[in-house]
Design an enzyme around this catalytic site. Structure first.
Site, mmCIF file in Angstrom:
data_model
loop_
_atom_site.group_PDB
_atom_site.id
_atom_site.type_symbol
_atom_site.label_atom_id
_atom_site.label_comp_id
_atom_site.label_asym_id
_atom_site.label_seq_id
_atom_site.Cartn_x
_atom_site.Cartn_y
_atom_site.Cartn_z
ATOM 1 N N CYS A 111 0.838 -1.201 0.000
ATOM 2 C CA CYS A 111 0.000 0.000 0.000
ATOM 3 C C CYS A 111 0.882 1.264 0.000
ATOM 4 O O CYS A 111 2.098 1.184 0.145
ATOM 5 C CB CYS A 111 -0.918 -0.003 1.216
ATOM 6 S SG CYS A 111 -0.046 0.143 2.795
ATOM 7 N N CYS B 40 3.032 1.585 3.066
ATOM 8 C CA CYS B 40 4.163 0.648 3.042
ATOM 9 C C CYS B 40 5.272 1.178 2.136
ATOM 10 O O CYS B 40 6.454 1.096 2.476
ATOM 11 C CB CYS B 40 3.710 -0.731 2.569
ATOM 12 S SG CYS B 40 2.451 -1.480 3.619
#
Length: 77
Positions: A10, A13
């Protein structure tokens, strides 16, 4: 030293990965930041909230995007 960013890929991340890479470069450690996206591996490390940062197999932070300075602090200890 083994540095891992745990997460499914994501935006948060990816930001933690970028911040960790910047911290490693600024400290001159010369190690790669490994991205771990396999959910089984993430769960094996006991992480329930991503993104997370692990150093040498020990989870140092989970559920938040650390700044490059915060990552440097963790790597110094």
């Amino acid at each position: 030293m083994r540095i891992q960013v745990l997460g499914t890929g994501c935006a948060r991340c990816k930001q933690l990965t970028a911040n960790a890479e910047k911290a490693v470069a600024e400290l001159g450690l010369g190690v790669a930041v490994e991205k771990v996206e396999d959910l089984r591996e993430i769960m094996r490390l006991g992480v329930m909230t991503t993104p997370a940062l692990a150093v040498d197999g020990v989870v140092k932070a989970a559920g938040k995007v650390l700044s490059p300075d915060a990552v440097k602090d963790l790597l110094r200890t």
